[in-house]
Design a protein around this motif. Structure first.
Motif, PDB file in Angstrom:
ATOM      1  N   LEU A  72       0.812  -1.213   0.000  1.00  8.84           N
ATOM      2  CA  LEU A  72       0.000   0.000   0.000  1.00  8.84           C
ATOM      3  C   LEU A  72       0.847   1.264   0.000  1.00  8.84           C
ATOM      4  O   LEU A  72       0.407   2.316  -0.469  1.00  8.84           O
ATOM      5  CB  LEU A  72      -0.923   0.024   1.228  1.00  8.84           C
ATOM      6  N   TYR A  73       2.044   1.181   0.557  1.00 10.93           N
ATOM      7  CA  TYR A  73       2.886   2.368   0.705  1.00 10.93           C
ATOM      8  C   TYR A  73       4.343   1.928   0.788  1.00 10.93           C
ATOM      9  O   TYR A  73       4.658   0.923   1.418  1.00 10.93           O
ATOM     10  CB  TYR A  73       2.500   3.107   1.993  1.00 10.93           C
ATOM     11  N   ALA A  74       5.219   2.680   0.147  1.00  6.50           N
ATOM     12  CA  ALA A  74       6.652   2.418   0.225  1.00  6.50           C
ATOM     13  C   ALA A  74       7.398   3.743   0.246  1.00  6.50           C
ATOM     14  O   ALA A  74       7.058   4.672  -0.480  1.00  6.50           O
ATOM     15  CB  ALA A  74       7.116   1.579  -0.961  1.00  6.50           C
ATOM     16  N   TYR A  75       8.391   3.823   1.105  1.00  2.12           N
ATOM     17  CA  TYR A  75       9.230   5.010   1.209  1.00  2.12           C
ATOM     18  C   TYR A  75      10.668   4.554   1.388  1.00  2.12           C
ATOM     19  O   TYR A  75      10.977   3.816   2.317  1.00  2.12           O
ATOM     20  CB  TYR A  75       8.806   5.875   2.400  1.00  2.12           C
ATOM     21  N   ALA A  76      11.550   4.974   0.502  1.00  2.00           N
ATOM     22  CA  ALA A  76      12.976   4.648   0.606  1.00  2.00           C
ATOM     23  C   ALA A  76      13.690   5.839   1.238  1.00  2.00           C
ATOM     24  O   ALA A  76      13.607   6.958   0.729  1.00  2.00           O
ATOM     25  CB  ALA A  76      13.548   4.359  -0.775  1.00  2.00           C
ATOM     26  N   ASP A  77      14.375   5.599   2.357  1.00  2.00           N
ATOM     27  CA  ASP A  77      15.097   6.671   3.037  1.00  2.00           C
ATOM     28  C   ASP A  77      16.216   7.191   2.138  1.00  2.00           C
ATOM     29  O   ASP A  77      17.096   6.427   1.750  1.00  2.00           O
ATOM     30  CB  ASP A  77      15.715   6.175   4.341  1.00  2.00           C
ATOM     31  N   PRO A  78      16.211   8.497   1.806  1.00  2.00           N
ATOM     32  CA  PRO A  78      17.279   9.023   0.951  1.00  2.00           C
ATOM     33  C   PRO A  78      18.602   9.188   1.699  1.00  2.00           C
ATOM     34  O   PRO A  78      19.661   9.117   1.102  1.00  2.00           O
ATOM     35  CB  PRO A  78      16.739  10.373   0.489  1.00  2.00           C
ATOM     36  N   ILE A  79      18.525   9.424   3.008  1.00  2.00           N
ATOM     37  CA  ILE A  79      19.704   9.537   3.858  1.00  2.00           C
ATOM     38  C   ILE A  79      19.359   8.919   5.216  1.00  2.00           C
ATOM     39  O   ILE A  79      18.183   8.839   5.574  1.00  2.00           O
ATOM     40  CB  ILE A  79      20.161  11.000   4.055  1.00  2.00           C
ATOM     41  N   PRO A  80      20.345   8.475   5.976  1.00  2.00           N
ATOM     42  CA  PRO A  80      20.044   7.946   7.307  1.00  2.00           C
ATOM     43  C   PRO A  80      19.368   9.007   8.177  1.00  2.00           C
ATOM     44  O   PRO A  80      19.748  10.171   8.163  1.00  2.00           O
ATOM     45  CB  PRO A  80      21.427   7.584   7.876  1.00  2.00           C
ATOM     46  N   GLY A  81      18.340   8.589   8.890  1.00  2.00           N
ATOM     47  CA  GLY A  81      17.623   9.509   9.772  1.00  2.00           C
ATOM     48  C   GLY A  81      16.457  10.213   9.114  1.00  2.00           C
ATOM     49  O   GLY A  81      15.626  10.814   9.780  1.00  2.00           O
ATOM     50  N   GLU A  82      16.360  10.168   7.808  1.00  2.00           N
ATOM     51  CA  GLU A  82      15.232  10.775   7.083  1.00  2.00           C
ATOM     52  C   GLU A  82      14.156   9.713   6.952  1.00  2.00           C
ATOM     53  O   GLU A  82      14.434   8.580   6.583  1.00  2.00           O
ATOM     54  CB  GLU A  82      15.689  11.243   5.703  1.00  2.00           C
ATOM     55  N   HIS A  83      12.927  10.058   7.264  1.00  2.00           N
ATOM     56  CA  HIS A  83      11.840   9.089   7.210  1.00  2.00           C
ATOM     57  C   HIS A  83      10.533   9.820   6.942  1.00  2.00           C
ATOM     58  O   HIS A  83      10.435  11.044   7.119  1.00  2.00           O
ATOM     59  CB  HIS A  83      11.763   8.291   8.514  1.00  2.00           C
ATOM     60  N   PRO A  84       9.495   9.104   6.514  1.00  2.00           N
ATOM     61  CA  PRO A  84       8.203   9.758   6.269  1.00  2.00           C
ATOM     62  C   PRO A  84       7.554  10.151   7.598  1.00  2.00           C
ATOM     63  O   PRO A  84       7.894   9.625   8.658  1.00  2.00           O
ATOM     64  CB  PRO A  84       7.388   8.678   5.553  1.00  2.00           C
ATOM     65  N   SER A  85       6.596  11.061   7.511  1.00  2.00           N
ATOM     66  CA  SER A  85       5.885  11.445   8.728  1.00  2.00           C
ATOM     67  C   SER A  85       5.005  10.289   9.191  1.00  2.00           C
ATOM     68  O   SER A  85       4.529   9.487   8.386  1.00  2.00           O
ATOM     69  CB  SER A  85       5.031  12.689   8.481  1.00  2.00           C
ATOM     70  N   VAL A  86       4.819  10.201  10.492  1.00  2.00           N
ATOM     71  CA  VAL A  86       3.975   9.147  11.054  1.00  2.00           C
ATOM     72  C   VAL A  86       2.560   9.268  10.497  1.00  2.00           C
ATOM     73  O   VAL A  86       1.922   8.262  10.149  1.00  2.00           O
ATOM     74  CB  VAL A  86       3.987   9.216  12.602  1.00  2.00           C
ATOM     75  N   ALA A  87       2.053  10.492  10.382  1.00  2.00           N
ATOM     76  CA  ALA A  87       0.699  10.711   9.853  1.00  2.00           C
ATOM     77  C   ALA A  87       0.570  10.170   8.430  1.00  2.00           C
ATOM     78  O   ALA A  87      -0.460   9.570   8.091  1.00  2.00           O
ATOM     79  CB  ALA A  87       0.355  12.189   9.905  1.00  2.00           C
ATOM     80  N   GLU A  88       1.597  10.355   7.610  1.00  2.00           N
ATOM     81  CA  GLU A  88       1.583   9.871   6.227  1.00  2.00           C
ATOM     82  C   GLU A  88       1.506   8.345   6.193  1.00  2.00           C
ATOM     83  O   GLU A  88       0.730   7.766   5.411  1.00  2.00           O
ATOM     84  CB  GLU A  88       2.841  10.363   5.521  1.00  2.00           C
ATOM     85  N   VAL A  89       2.269   7.688   7.036  1.00  2.00           N
ATOM     86  CA  VAL A  89       2.276   6.217   7.077  1.00  2.00           C
ATOM     87  C   VAL A  89       0.944   5.696   7.604  1.00  2.00           C
ATOM     88  O   VAL A  89       0.373   4.749   7.055  1.00  2.00           O
ATOM     89  CB  VAL A  89       3.460   5.689   7.924  1.00  2.00           C
ATOM     90  N   LEU A  90       0.438   6.314   8.658  1.00  2.00           N
ATOM     91  CA  LEU A  90      -0.847   5.890   9.216  1.00  2.00           C
ATOM     92  C   LEU A  90      -1.990   6.089   8.206  1.00  2.00           C
ATOM     93  O   LEU A  90      -2.879   5.250   8.093  1.00  2.00           O
ATOM     94  CB  LEU A  90      -1.146   6.636  10.516  1.00  2.00           C
TER      95      LEU A  90
END
Length: 97
Positions: A72-90
């Motif tokens: 349903l959703y995929a996000y590849a971290d471009p750099i360590p420590g970068e991540h999608p927002s929790v709201a976006e994932v939920l």
């Protein structure tokens, strides 16, 4: 499922670098010594760090939302420590926030 995120340094991401934490010098020392102590470092026969150790440190990760085997959703971290927002994932998981 192979994610194929790649490794840090494979490309130059178009993101802002995260702000460093406001550590005191003592906190930075503690952080750096803990990272070195906790990081898995393979040692070669001549007692030097193995090149494969550094590849593992550079490996990037990501975030997935799966439902019944469907992606349903995929996000590849471009750099360590970068991540999608929790709201976006939920939201991708169908959770109201």
């Amino acid at each position: 499922m192979a994610a194929g995120f790649g490794m840090l340094g494979d490309s130059i991401p178009d993101v802002k670098m995260p702000k460093p934490p406001g550590f005191s010098p003592a906190m930075w020392w503690s952080y750096i010594t803990n990272v070195m102590e906790l990081s898995p470092v393979e040692v070669s026969l001549n007692n030097t760090p193995s090149a494969s150790t550094f590849d593992g440190v550079r490996r990037l990760g990501g975030t997935f939302v799966l439902e019944d085997g469907a992606l349903l959703y995929a996000y590849a971290d471009p750099i360590p420590g970068e991540h999608p927002s929790v709201a976006e994932v939920l939201k991708a998981a169908g959770v109201q926030v």
